[in-house]
Design a protein around this motif. Structure first.
Motif, mmCIF file in Angstrom:
data_model
loop_
_atom_site.group_PDB
_atom_site.id
_atom_site.type_symbol
_atom_site.label_atom_id
_atom_site.label_comp_id
_atom_site.label_asym_id
_atom_site.label_seq_id
_atom_site.Cartn_x
_atom_site.Cartn_y
_atom_site.Cartn_z
ATOM 1 N N GLY A 7 17.058 -28.607 -16.258
ATOM 2 C CA GLY A 7 18.045 -28.361 -15.221
ATOM 3 C C GLY A 7 19.201 -27.518 -15.714
ATOM 4 N N LEU A 58 10.509 -25.233 -17.269
ATOM 5 C CA LEU A 58 11.095 -26.566 -17.401
ATOM 6 C C LEU A 58 12.402 -26.534 -18.182
ATOM 7 C CD1 LEU A 58 8.100 -28.981 -18.180
ATOM 8 C CD2 LEU A 58 9.341 -28.703 -16.034
ATOM 9 N N HIS A 101 19.639 -23.571 -20.128
ATOM 10 C CA HIS A 101 19.515 -25.007 -19.877
ATOM 11 C C HIS A 101 19.822 -25.845 -21.109
ATOM 12 C CE1 HIS A 101 16.465 -24.179 -16.372
ATOM 13 N NE2 HIS A 101 17.705 -23.806 -16.093
ATOM 14 N N ALA A 143 8.940 -33.618 -14.713
ATOM 15 C CA ALA A 143 8.881 -33.048 -13.366
ATOM 16 C C ALA A 143 10.092 -32.188 -13.072
ATOM 17 C CB ALA A 143 8.763 -34.156 -12.329
ATOM 18 N N LYS A 144 11.283 -32.676 -13.382
ATOM 19 C CA LYS A 144 12.516 -31.964 -13.059
ATOM 20 C C LYS A 144 12.910 -30.947 -14.112
ATOM 21 C CE LYS A 144 14.299 -36.021 -10.602
ATOM 22 N NZ LYS A 144 15.402 -37.024 -10.543
ATOM 23 N N GLY A 145 12.517 -31.171 -15.362
ATOM 24 C CA GLY A 145 12.906 -30.270 -16.426
ATOM 25 C C GLY A 145 14.325 -30.521 -16.901
ATOM 26 N N ARG A 166 5.890 -22.533 -14.036
ATOM 27 C CA ARG A 166 7.326 -22.584 -13.801
ATOM 28 C C ARG A 166 8.050 -22.975 -15.087
ATOM 29 N NH1 ARG A 166 9.148 -27.942 -12.635
ATOM 30 N NH2 ARG A 166 7.422 -29.452 -12.521
ATOM 31 N N GLU A 210 21.560 -30.923 -17.936
ATOM 32 C CA GLU A 210 21.833 -32.327 -17.614
ATOM 33 C C GLU A 210 20.578 -33.188 -17.676
ATOM 34 O OE1 GLU A 210 21.244 -30.182 -13.600
ATOM 35 O OE2 GLU A 210 22.293 -29.803 -15.474
ATOM 36 N N GLY A 211 19.401 -32.565 -17.600
ATOM 37 C CA GLY A 211 18.159 -33.330 -17.683
ATOM 38 C C GLY A 211 17.611 -33.461 -19.089
ATOM 39 N N ARG A 265 7.774 -37.846 -19.195
ATOM 40 C CA ARG A 265 8.725 -36.994 -19.894
ATOM 41 C C ARG A 265 8.041 -36.237 -21.031
ATOM 42 N NH1 ARG A 265 12.589 -40.768 -23.746
ATOM 43 N NH2 ARG A 265 10.963 -42.121 -24.594
ATOM 44 N N ASP A 288 12.805 -34.603 -18.514
ATOM 45 C CA ASP A 288 11.955 -35.109 -17.445
ATOM 46 C C ASP A 288 10.832 -34.105 -17.206
ATOM 47 O OD1 ASP A 288 11.146 -35.306 -14.454
ATOM 48 O OD2 ASP A 288 12.214 -37.190 -14.843
#
Length: 542
Positions: A441, A396, A402, A437-439, A394, A445-446, A418, A435
């Motif tokens: 975004g 990130l 992004h 896990a979240k990437g 996937r 914002e991440g 991270r 991050d």
């Protein structure tokens, strides 16, 4: 024809007349080699001296850095020019990070926390590079050619981190090696070496390929036939400033185990070196700028490499590279001899991406693999994550959507929470994070930019969670710094150039930003050159 002859005669007469008018000894007109106008930089004086070429060369440069497993020590390269021999002195220094934490700036500037481990000037100005800590943190391995012909050039040496004791040979090979990595999870070291992978070398892999390469190079060197030619049957034939041959760099794995009776603390196992590419005709490290970041070994023994598809027909006009994943380290049983040249490299994780994919990096637990890649030639770079358990891949960080800036070399934080990377922001190599896990975004914002001034190279995370980096700018060469985990504070650890800079007149640097036709910001540097003459007024715009 007559006119050409007259012109030639007139030119010769003019040259002869000019030569006679010089009134110099005839022998001085023969070809000669110039002597340097300044054998050494201008001595440091009370007042500042304008930055010139000799003073620029005289600056010390901090290079590759390794951090001990417990985060209390760091070993790093320093290159300093020796004006008496006109050679660079390659040095390895040890920094006590725990002691540095309790020191004030004056003590740090005095380098009370630093120890010189070894210097090339102590061994005939030989090399010393790529420091790597042992799993116990008590020894440091490094590359050096101090063994000369006895070690076939550059080999792996090992020295006590805190003494006493001298550096000893840990491993030498039939050919010179580079790009040292001590992989603690796999209990071994990885080095790169160029080996022949053509039809004449078919069937040879690992140590046998190194021995075959050494024998061929020796025969070529001793050949007295007078023939020195290469037949090219495909493109490309040249890369940057070098002609290509059928010898390609490959990563080789060698087991290393503790040895209580040995003064060096470790020894090489009896298992011969294993080619992680199984003699496949592709280059890893790749290109002129590749290094140990082009391969990775996980905690579970999986191997990932960034490589060009072997002997691809479009190799000469694309920069396409893929990430290949092997679930285990090759057993070294031999070279691959099948029709599918890429098969030994394992699963291709980026088969559908025609751009270049680089910097494979495993998570601390070995279950995830991140990689940076561009979708097309010279395109913006994003970050992908592959789950080794589920097999899913996937995004990130999606390039340009992004985050507006392309990430470089990736590094996981020690806790796996991270991803840290360096990106070119406002013409600076800025340290950033997302991050894991979240990437990043949507809208980024991440993504967090940790540094805004200076250019940084990340060396790793210390025991306290702080980040060890080298930082440089227009006003100073690289020095080591400790950054807080969020980048909000920085503390300088090395001051090799403080005195040199204090006595050097530097220009002033400014920025000019304007809006382009499409609304994008266009950045320029305004460089006001230094000038000690009060009447001197000039600037340069880039």
């Amino acid at each position: 024809m007559l006119r050409r002859g007259l012109c030639k005669s007139a030119l010769l007469m003019s040259f002869a007349h000019a030569t006679r008018s010089l009134v110099v000894p005839p022998r001085t007109l023969l070809p000669s080699r110039p002597s340097p106008s300044k054998p050494a930089p201008t001595p440091l004086t009370e007042g500042p001296t304008v930055l010139d070429g000799s003073r620029l060369v005289d600056m010390a440069r901090v290079g590759a850095t390794a951090i001990s497993p417990d985060g209390s020590l760091a070993c790093f390269e320093v290159r300093q020019y020796d004006w008496s021999t006109k050679k660079f002195d390659a040095q390895l220094w040890l920094a006590d990070l725990q002691a540095a934490a309790a020191m004030n700036e004056a003590e740090l500037a005095a380098h009370a926390h630093l120890t010189l481990l070894t210097a090339g000037s102590q061994h005939g100005f030989t090399s010393a590079s790529s420091p790597q800590f042992s799993p116990c943190g008590k020894h440091i391995a490094f590359l050096s050619d101090r063994g000369g012909d006895k070690t076939n050039g550059t080999a792996v040496w090992i020295t006590p981190a805190t003494g006493p004791g001298e550096a000893r040979l840990l491993a030498s090979f039939p050919v010179a090696v580079g790009d040292l990595e001590w992989n603690h999870d796999s209990s071994g070291i990885v080095v790169s070496a160029s080996v022949y992978v053509d039809e004449a070398a078919r069937g040879a892999s690992g140590l046998a390929a190194m021995e075959s390469t050494a024998a061929r190079d020796k025969a070529l060197k001793e050949d007295e036939s007078g023939l020195n030619a290469v037949i090219f049957k495909r493109l490309p034939i040249r890369q940057w400033d070098s002609w290509l041959t059928s010898a390609m760099p490959h990563p080789f794995f060698v087991g290393v185990v503790p040895e209580a009776k040995s003064p060096s603390g470790y020894k090489i196992t009896d298992v011969p070196a294993v080619d992680l590419l199984s003699a496949v005709p592709t280059a890893v490290p790749s290109g002129a700028f590749g290094g140990s970041e082009d391969w990775a070994i996980s905690k579970g023994g999986a191997v990932a490499v960034s490589a060009r598809p072997p002997l691809a027909s479009d190799e000469a006009w694309t920069t396409n590279r893929h990430i290949y994943l092997q679930r285990t380290i090759p057993d070294g049983s031999g070279a691959w001899d099948g029709d599918d040249l890429a098969a030994p490299l394992g699963e291709c994780l980026t088969q559908g991406n025609p751009g270049y994919d680089t910097t494979p990096t495993f998570s601390p637990d070995g279950t995830k693999l991140t990689m940076a890649g561009a979708e097309y030639e010279s395109d913006a770079v994003g970050i992908m994550l592959h789950d080794l358990v589920s097999g899913e891949t996937r995004t990130l960080l999606k390039a340009e959507e992004h985050f507006d800036h392309s990430p470089g070399t990736l590094r996981w934080s020690n806790d796996g929470a991270r991803l840290l990377f360096v990106a070119d922001i406002r013409s600076r190599a800025s340290l950033c994070s997302i991050d894991a896990a979240k990437g990043a975004g949507p809208g980024g914002e991440g993504a967090t930019v940790l540094t805004s001034e200076g250019s940084h190279a990340l060396h790793g995370e210390c025991g306290s969670g702080s980040l060890l980096v080298s930082s440089q700018s227009f006003m100073a060469p690289p020095e080591l710094y400790l950054l807080s985990a969020d980048g909000s504070s920085a503390r300088q650890l090395t001051f090799f150039n403080r005195e040199r800079l204090s006595k050097t007149a530097l220009g002033r640097i400014g920025e000019i930003t304007c809006e382009g036709p499409s609304g994008d910001a266009i950045q320029s540097w305004l460089i006001r050159t230094s000038c000690l003459d009060a009447k001197c007024r000039h600037a340069a715009l880039r």
